[in-house]
Design an enzyme around this catalytic site. Structure first.
Site, PDB file in Angstrom:
ATOM      1  N   HIS A  52       0.584  -1.101   0.119  1.00 53.88           N
ATOM      2  CA  HIS A  52       0.076   0.069  -0.317  1.00 53.88           C
ATOM      3  C   HIS A  52       0.905   1.407   0.120  1.00 53.88           C
ATOM      4  CE1 HIS A  52       0.705  -0.559   4.350  1.00 53.88           C
ATOM      5  NE2 HIS A  52       0.022   0.807   4.532  1.00 53.88           N
ATOM      6  N   HIS A  54       1.642   3.854   1.652  1.00 58.56           N
ATOM      7  CA  HIS A  54       2.090   4.824   2.945  1.00 58.56           C
ATOM      8  C   HIS A  54       3.490   4.995   2.930  1.00 58.56           C
ATOM      9  CE1 HIS A  54      -1.791   4.001   5.591  1.00 58.56           C
ATOM     10  NE2 HIS A  54      -1.818   5.299   4.932  1.00 58.56           N
ATOM     11  N   ASP A  56       5.993   4.696   4.890  1.00 57.79           N
ATOM     12  CA  ASP A  56       6.939   3.706   5.680  1.00 57.79           C
ATOM     13  C   ASP A  56       7.230   2.531   4.854  1.00 57.79           C
ATOM     14  OD1 ASP A  56       3.919   3.375   6.691  1.00 57.79           O
ATOM     15  OD2 ASP A  56       4.812   2.141   8.131  1.00 57.79           O
ATOM     16  N   HIS A  57       5.948   2.305   3.982  1.00 60.97           N
ATOM     17  CA  HIS A  57       6.138   1.088   3.193  1.00 60.97           C
ATOM     18  C   HIS A  57       6.787   1.355   1.711  1.00 60.97           C
ATOM     19  CE1 HIS A  57       3.366  -1.247   5.922  1.00 60.97           C
ATOM     20  NE2 HIS A  57       3.337   0.058   6.260  1.00 60.97           N
ATOM     21  N   HIS A 108      -7.461  -0.481   5.527  1.00 58.70           N
ATOM     22  CA  HIS A 108      -6.259   0.294   6.046  1.00 58.70           C
ATOM     23  C   HIS A 108      -5.982   1.501   5.228  1.00 58.70           C
ATOM     24  CE1 HIS A 108      -2.786   1.669   8.155  1.00 58.70           C
ATOM     25  NE2 HIS A 108      -1.976   1.171   7.109  1.00 58.70           N
ATOM     26  N   ASP A 130      -0.307  -3.864   6.306  1.00 61.33           N
ATOM     27  CA  ASP A 130      -0.700  -3.202   7.659  1.00 61.33           C
ATOM     28  C   ASP A 130      -2.153  -3.637   7.723  1.00 61.33           C
ATOM     29  OD1 ASP A 130       1.389  -2.165   8.206  1.00 61.33           O
ATOM     30  OD2 ASP A 130       0.654   0.009   7.730  1.00 61.33           O
ATOM     31  N   HIS A 168       4.568  -4.532  10.995  1.00 61.21           N
ATOM     32  CA  HIS A 168       5.016  -4.076  12.027  1.00 61.21           C
ATOM     33  C   HIS A 168       5.126  -4.515  13.664  1.00 61.21           C
ATOM     34  CE1 HIS A 168       4.508   0.376  10.835  1.00 61.21           C
ATOM     35  NE2 HIS A 168       3.624  -0.074   9.936  1.00 61.21           N
TER      36      HIS A 168
END
Ligand code: ZN
Ligand code: FE
Length: 256
Positions: A52, A54, A56-57, A108, A130, A168
């Protein structure tokens, strides 16, 4: 195939699969740990799988392109760094000689996808970003409770031995909430002790398995009488699984 979890940021893992020569990584939010692992193990990067959009990905994707000999794969319905091969439900790709199937798991984020392979040994392997965490699930930033409940239902229907690679290390805080939902769940108490010992020893709690999550994750247990009762006491308007899921998710958003 070797499976590594490269720690990134505070509590992210960048999953790496490699065969000693070639590697694939999932959700490289930071290029640094990936460069280090590729250098240390003398691996060639041959695929990047993104679940996805985001930061942090995807934050490390562009910085890895220089040494990527292969494709970046990602969700068709999300904006991730281009170019990439857009994927949606039912798509099949190959990485490191393994066939992966794409599962749409909105909730998410609106276009979130997961990757599943049956080709790495007897136990299936799932990269779910996530969506599903051990003991919990992702926050609903873009989707509805009904969508997330449906997405989790699809994942929970996978074989019990499926290895669940989440992005995570949220397990201990998730289990604290899970125990508030189901104080009498013995499997949950035992798993919590196990994970506390792992974390105290500096170890990762992942991957989990679908079978394990079905026993301990309240978000996969919305039809269990104890979970329904707790959810009804925390605002679920009725005992239907989606209503129970919605109430649990809402409660967890401000649970301490
Ligand atoms: Zn995310
Ligand atoms: Fe994340």
């Amino acid at each position: 195939m070797n499976l590594l979890a490269l720690p990134a940021f505070n509590d992210n893992y960048i999953w790496m699969l490699h065969d000693g020569v070639r590697a694939a990584v999932v959700d490289p939010g930071d290029a640094g740990p990936v460069h280090e692992a590729l250098d240390a193990l003398r691996l060639q990067l041959s695929a990047i799988l993104v679940t996805h959009h985001h930061a942090d990905h995807v934050g490390g994707v562009d910085a890895l392109r220089g040494r990527l000999q292969g494709s970046v794969f990602g969700p068709a319905r999300e904006r991730i760094p281009t170019p990439f091969t857009p994927l949606s439900d039912g798509a099949r790709i190959e990485a490191l000689g393994l066939r992966f199937e794409v599962i749409d798991v909105p909730g998410h984020t609106a276009g979130h996808i997961a990757y599943l392979t049956h080709d790495d040994g007897p136990d299936p392997l799932l990269f779910c970003g996530d969506t599903l965490f051990s003991g919990g699930c992702g926050r609903l930033f873009e989707g509805t409770p009904a969508q997330m409940h449906q997405s989790l239902s699809r994942l929970s229907a996978l074989p019990a031995k499926t290895r669940v690679c989440c992005t995570h290390e949220y397990t201990l805080s998730n289990l604290k909430f899970a125990l508030a939902v189901e104080p009498a769940n013995e499997a949950l108490a035992a798993y919590t002790s196990e994970c506390q010992a792992l974390r105290a020893a500096g170890q990762i709690t992942l991957p989990s398995t679908i079978g394990r999550e079905l026993q301990i994750n309240p978000f996969l247990r919305c039809d269990q009488p104890a979970v329904v009762a707790t959810a009804m006491a925390h605002g679920a308007p009725n005992p239907a699984p989606v209503a129970v899921f919605g109430a649990l998710r809402e409660w967890k958003n401000h649970f301490r």
